[in-house]
Design a protein around this motif. Structure first.
Motif, short mmCIF file in Angstrom:
data_model
loop_
_atom_site.label_atom_id
_atom_site.label_comp_id
_atom_site.label_asym_id
_atom_site.label_seq_id
_atom_site.Cartn_x
_atom_site.Cartn_y
_atom_site.Cartn_z
N LYS A 11 0.76 -1.38 0.06
CA LYS A 11 0.04 0.02 0.06
C LYS A 11 0.89 1.40 -0.04
CE LYS A 11 -3.58 2.77 2.22
NZ LYS A 11 -2.75 3.97 2.06
N ASP A 15 0.68 3.95 -2.56
CA ASP A 15 0.75 5.49 -2.28
C ASP A 15 1.61 6.32 -3.18
OD1 ASP A 15 -1.22 4.83 -0.67
OD2 ASP A 15 -0.02 5.09 1.18
N GLY A 87 -7.94 8.90 -0.91
CA GLY A 87 -7.50 7.64 -1.79
C GLY A 87 -7.82 6.27 -1.02
N GLU A 88 -8.29 5.47 -1.81
CA GLU A 88 -8.46 4.21 -0.95
C GLU A 88 -7.91 3.03 -1.86
OE1 GLU A 88 -11.92 1.04 0.53
OE2 GLU A 88 -12.28 2.82 -0.20
N THR A 89 -7.12 2.21 -1.19
CA THR A 89 -6.29 1.17 -1.92
C THR A 89 -6.98 -0.29 -1.47
OG1 THR A 89 -4.50 2.41 -2.26
CG2 THR A 89 -4.13 0.19 -2.74
N GLN A 97 -6.33 -1.94 -6.61
CA GLN A 97 -6.96 -0.85 -7.41
C GLN A 97 -7.08 0.45 -6.58
OE1 GLN A 97 -10.76 -1.61 -9.75
NE2 GLN A 97 -11.67 -0.23 -8.14
N ARG A 98 -7.34 1.65 -6.65
CA ARG A 98 -7.09 2.64 -6.09
C ARG A 98 -8.09 3.61 -6.67
NH1 ARG A 98 -3.41 4.97 -2.54
NH2 ARG A 98 -3.64 6.92 -1.91
N SER A 100 -9.44 7.40 -6.23
CA SER A 100 -8.79 8.65 -5.79
C SER A 100 -9.50 9.83 -6.10
CB SER A 100 -7.48 8.70 -6.38
OG SER A 100 -6.61 9.88 -6.64
#
Length: 140
Positions: A11, A15, A87-89, A97-98, A100
């Motif tokens: 992660k 980022d 953002g979320e991963t 997948q992210r 954003s």
């Protein structure tokens, strides 16, 4: 190695890739975009899609970069900055997948603008290195 540790490390690497991707297009404070970075962040076959609701524009890496190179160097788009605000991963083995959300601002043809939008990045891990394999975005 602990799976949670590995996911945390992955992660953090993702980022940094996302942060570096947004930074490519910055030309504020006399910065000049470093176009070569995109080739280290993406696989050569990366597809980039801009959604405008009922229509979409589909780009290869090269067709995406060329008009942006021109706009960011010929005075069309100045003091431009784009950055992630949320953002979320999600990581599933060697794919990720992210989602954003981003801000952007600058001067387009001398007129100041500010906006935001959404991007979805997809990643693949090859040779222990994460790379972007597709991006889809919409300006809101």
């Amino acid at each position: 190695m602990d799976n949670n540790y590995s996911k945390l490390t992955d992660k953090l690497l993702i980022d940094e890739i996302v942060k570096s991707f947004y930074k490519i297009f910055t030309n504020s404070n006399r910065q000049q975009p470093d176009w070569d970075i995109i080739f280290t962040l993406c696989i050569p076959e990366t597809i980039i899609i801009k959604s405008n609701g009922a229509t979409e524009m589909i780009y290869s890496l090269q067709s995406f970069i060329e008009p942006r190179k021109t706009m960011l160097s010929d005075g069309t788009l100045t003091e431009f900055e784009e950055s992630e605000i949320e953002g979320e991963t999600k990581i599933f083995g060697t794919i990720a997948q992210r989602s954003s959300r981003y801000n952007k601002s600058g001067y387009l043809n001398g007129v100041y603008f500010k906006g935001y939008g959404n991007k979805l990045f997809q990643f693949i891990k090859t040779n222990s290195c994460w790379k972007i394999n597709s991006i889809v975005w919409e300006d809101v």
